[in-house]
Design an enzyme around this catalytic site. Structure first.
Site, PDB file in Angstrom:
ATOM      1  N   ARG A 168       0.819  -1.221   0.000  1.00 26.92           N
ATOM      2  CA  ARG A 168       0.000   0.000   0.000  1.00 26.92           C
ATOM      3  C   ARG A 168       0.853   1.273   0.000  1.00 26.92           C
ATOM      4  NH1 ARG A 168      -3.273  -3.487  -0.750  1.00 26.92           N
ATOM      5  NH2 ARG A 168      -5.400  -3.574   0.028  1.00 26.92           N
ATOM      6  N   SER A 241     -10.818  -0.252   3.096  1.00 34.77           N
ATOM      7  CA  SER A 241     -10.093  -0.379   4.366  1.00 34.77           C
ATOM      8  C   SER A 241      -9.656   0.994   4.839  1.00 34.77           C
ATOM      9  CB  SER A 241      -8.845  -1.235   4.177  1.00 34.77           C
ATOM     10  OG  SER A 241      -9.188  -2.510   3.716  1.00 34.77           O
ATOM     11  N   GLU A 336      -5.158   4.176   5.918  1.00 38.65           N
ATOM     12  CA  GLU A 336      -4.819   3.794   4.545  1.00 38.65           C
ATOM     13  C   GLU A 336      -5.184   4.896   3.549  1.00 38.65           C
ATOM     14  OE1 GLU A 336      -6.791   1.913   1.597  1.00 38.65           O
ATOM     15  OE2 GLU A 336      -5.869  -0.050   1.931  1.00 38.65           O
TER      16      GLU A 336
HETATM   17  N1  EPU Z   1     -11.557 -10.087  10.002  1.00 37.67           N
HETATM   18  C1  EPU Z   1     -12.108  -9.816  11.230  1.00 37.67           C
HETATM   19  N2  EPU Z   1     -13.199  -9.002  11.275  1.00 37.67           N
HETATM   20  C2  EPU Z   1     -13.750  -8.449  10.162  1.00 37.67           C
HETATM   21  C3  EPU Z   1     -13.179  -8.740   8.911  1.00 37.67           C
HETATM   22  C4  EPU Z   1     -12.070  -9.559   8.849  1.00 37.67           C
HETATM   23  O1  EPU Z   1     -11.650 -10.285  12.244  1.00 37.67           O
HETATM   24  O2  EPU Z   1     -14.732  -7.704  10.301  1.00 37.67           O
HETATM   25  C5  EPU Z   1     -10.359 -10.948   9.949  1.00 37.67           C
HETATM   26  C6  EPU Z   1     -10.686 -12.345   9.470  1.00 37.67           C
HETATM   27  O3  EPU Z   1     -10.047 -13.251  10.323  1.00 37.67           O
HETATM   28  C7  EPU Z   1     -10.045 -12.436   8.103  1.00 37.67           C
HETATM   29  C8  EPU Z   1      -8.932 -11.417   8.187  1.00 37.67           C
HETATM   30  O4  EPU Z   1      -9.394 -10.412   9.069  1.00 37.67           O
HETATM   31  O5  EPU Z   1      -9.546 -13.703   7.867  1.00 37.67           O
HETATM   32  C9  EPU Z   1      -8.607 -10.812   6.833  1.00 37.67           C
HETATM   33  O6  EPU Z   1      -9.809 -10.224   6.311  1.00 37.67           O
HETATM   34  P1  EPU Z   1      -9.958  -9.878   4.753  1.00 37.67           P
HETATM   35  O7  EPU Z   1      -9.735 -11.079   3.941  1.00 37.67           O
HETATM   36  O8  EPU Z   1     -11.225  -9.155   4.577  1.00 37.67           O
HETATM   37  O9  EPU Z   1      -8.727  -8.943   4.460  1.00 37.67           O
HETATM   38  P2  EPU Z   1      -8.179  -7.620   5.169  1.00 37.67           P
HETATM   39  O10 EPU Z   1      -6.772  -7.903   5.583  1.00 37.67           O
HETATM   40  O11 EPU Z   1      -9.076  -7.119   6.235  1.00 37.67           O
HETATM   41  C10 EPU Z   1      -7.181  -6.724   2.949  1.00 37.67           C
HETATM   42  C11 EPU Z   1      -7.163  -5.442   2.174  1.00 37.67           C
HETATM   43  C12 EPU Z   1      -8.465  -5.253   1.411  1.00 37.67           C
HETATM   44  C13 EPU Z   1      -8.666  -6.438   0.475  1.00 37.67           C
HETATM   45  C14 EPU Z   1      -8.689  -7.716   1.318  1.00 37.67           C
HETATM   46  C15 EPU Z   1      -8.787  -8.963   0.483  1.00 37.67           C
HETATM   47  C16 EPU Z   1      -5.729  -3.944   3.470  1.00 37.67           C
HETATM   48  C17 EPU Z   1      -5.659  -2.735   4.361  1.00 37.67           C
HETATM   49  N3  EPU Z   1      -6.953  -4.324   3.086  1.00 37.67           N
HETATM   50  O12 EPU Z   1      -8.189  -6.593   3.960  1.00 37.67           O
HETATM   51  O13 EPU Z   1      -8.319  -4.096   0.600  1.00 37.67           O
HETATM   52  O14 EPU Z   1      -9.887  -6.342  -0.222  1.00 37.67           O
HETATM   53  O15 EPU Z   1      -7.444  -7.807   2.077  1.00 37.67           O
HETATM   54  O16 EPU Z   1      -7.585  -9.160  -0.166  1.00 37.67           O
HETATM   55  O17 EPU Z   1      -4.689  -4.499   3.135  1.00 37.67           O
HETATM   56  C18 EPU Z   1      -8.659  -1.753   0.613  1.00 37.67           C
HETATM   57  O18 EPU Z   1      -7.432  -1.645   0.537  1.00 37.67           O
HETATM   58  O19 EPU Z   1      -9.410  -0.751   0.660  1.00 37.67           O
HETATM   59  C19 EPU Z   1      -9.246  -3.080   0.696  1.00 37.67           C
HETATM   60  C20 EPU Z   1     -10.559  -3.284   0.837  1.00 37.67           C
END
Ligand code: EPU
Length: 340
Positions: A168, A241, A336
């Site tokens: 990012r 995010s 972010e």
């Molecule tokens: N989780 C929670 N609570 C929630 C949502 C998720 O505990 O409400 C935990 C779950 O255990 C899950 C883990 O967080 O396994 C990861 O969640 P997710 O797959 O949704 O990924 P993220 O790390 O929260 C990142 C990116 C997103 C991207 C997703 C999927 C960042 C800051 N965000 O989110 O990107 O869509 O992975 O690859 O790196 C963005 O940048 O705006 C964005 C949406």
């Protein structure tokens, strides 16, 4: 010939930010041809003014009016520069819709962008924060970025190495006043292995009854996942995010994992990446609402505007979330989106 840009004084930005918070810009320029930038930036009314480049405003939070020039690069066009049968080099102008580019590439039989389907925003924004999702970052297929360099007044083409991509992050994010991205070039393959390892992708393909996935199937699976897991900015104001997943040292991660066995941890080049969503949810913020500022019920990492929240209200909620995660886990969260 019609003018290559329009210039509006005291322009409302409500429609130009996906949080849909009220804000105004002293000047707003919409540029349809990159060649017009030097002339625009040399105008007496514009010269020396603070500059903000906006695409669809899907990664920005306005906490106040912007006293300067907002530029929207609306130049469009996608072309294949070279195609050797195995792979193609393509060029897309900054004003193209990102998901439109992803879908276009798939219709050309080109893969590499399928995991990045449905990310909001325009092509020109993609390199700024090195957009990423479902185990892929745009830096992996990106060859170069064409940009106007405000410090020299010249247009340049930066190689991937010169873009300084990290999680990012990029030189464009580090020096936002310097660069105006006008186009990107990508190398896309016809037969690259698909990336299905990110949690949920294989399961979604199975739920779609797909046993031998194509790149288009993967894009469809990612769209289904995103629509289910993330609030739709067309329905409720948000910028995806709101915090980056924090990267912490291995030793500190071990201590945190011992104390919190459920904490999701991912490998990162310089330590471990923790799930910011999990940390925020554990502090009780998921679904929280105060007035019209809130945290999505679908995803704890996404701040939402239920209607009439101001940017300042959302920013103050973000500060409370950051302080509580710091207090409970000793982990520092960084926003972010760009905060203005
Ligand atoms: N989780 C929670 N609570 C929630 C949502 C998720 O505990 O409400 C935990 C779950 O255990 C899950 C883990 O967080 O396994 C990861 O969640 P997710 O797959 O949704 O990924 P993220 O790390 O929260 C990142 C990116 C997103 C991207 C997703 C999927 C960042 C800051 N965000 O989110 O990107 O869509 O992975 O690859 O790196 C963005 O940048 O705006 C964005 C949406």
């Amino acid at each position: 010939m019609s003018s290559p840009y329009t210039l509006i004084n005291d322009a409302p930005l409500d429609r130009h930010n996906s949080f849909r918070v009220p804000a105004r810009a002293t000047l707003l320029a919409e540029v349809t041809a990159a060649e017009a930038l030097p002339g625009l930036l040399a105008l007496p009314a514009v010269r020396g003014k603070p500059l903000l480049v906006l695409g669809d405003g899907s990664n920005v939070l306005f906490t106040r009016d912007f006293d300067g020039l907002v530029i929207i690069v609306a130049a469009c066009g996608i072309e294949i520069l070279e195609d050797d049968g195995a792979s193609a080099r393509i060029r897309a102008s900054a004003g193209e819709n990102w998901n439109g580019l992803v879908r276009w590439s798939l219709t050309q039989g080109l893969c590499g962008l399928e995991n990045l389907a449905l990310i909001p925003g325009r092509v020109g924004a993609a390199p700024i924060q090195n957009i990423g999702a479902y185990g892929v970052e745009v830096a992996e297929t990106l060859l170069s970025v064409e940009a106007f360099d405000r410090t020299t007044g010249k247009s340049v083409c930066l190689s991937r190495e010169q873009c300084g991509f990290r999680y990012r992050d990029s030189v464009f994010k580090q020096q936002p006043e310097r660069w105006i991205i006008t186009a990107i070039a990508l190398r896309l393959q016809r037969n690259a292995p698909l990336k299905l390892d990110y949690a949920g992708v294989r399961e979604e393909l199975a739920a779609m009854s797909v046993t031998q996935p194509t790149a288009t199937n993967v894009a469809d699976a990612v769209c289904r996942l995103r629509l289910r897991k993330l609030p739709d900015p067309a329905v409720i104001g948000n910028a995806g995010s709101f915090f980056k997943n924090p990267v912490v040292a291995n030793e500190e991660t071990q201590k945190l994992q011992a104390a919190h066995p459920g904490l999701p941890v991912f490998n990162a080049p310089d330590g471990k990446k923790l799930s910011a969503a999990w940390l925020i949810e554990s502090c009780g913020w998921k679904g929280f609402r105060e007035g019209d500022a809130g945290v999505s019920e679908k995803h704890a990492l996404v701040l939402v505007n239920h209607g009439k929240a101001s940017g300042a209200q959302l920013w103050s909620l973000a500060a409370r979330i950051r302080d509580s995660v710091q207090g409970q886990f000793g982990v520092q969260l960084e926003p972010e989106p760009r905060i203005l």
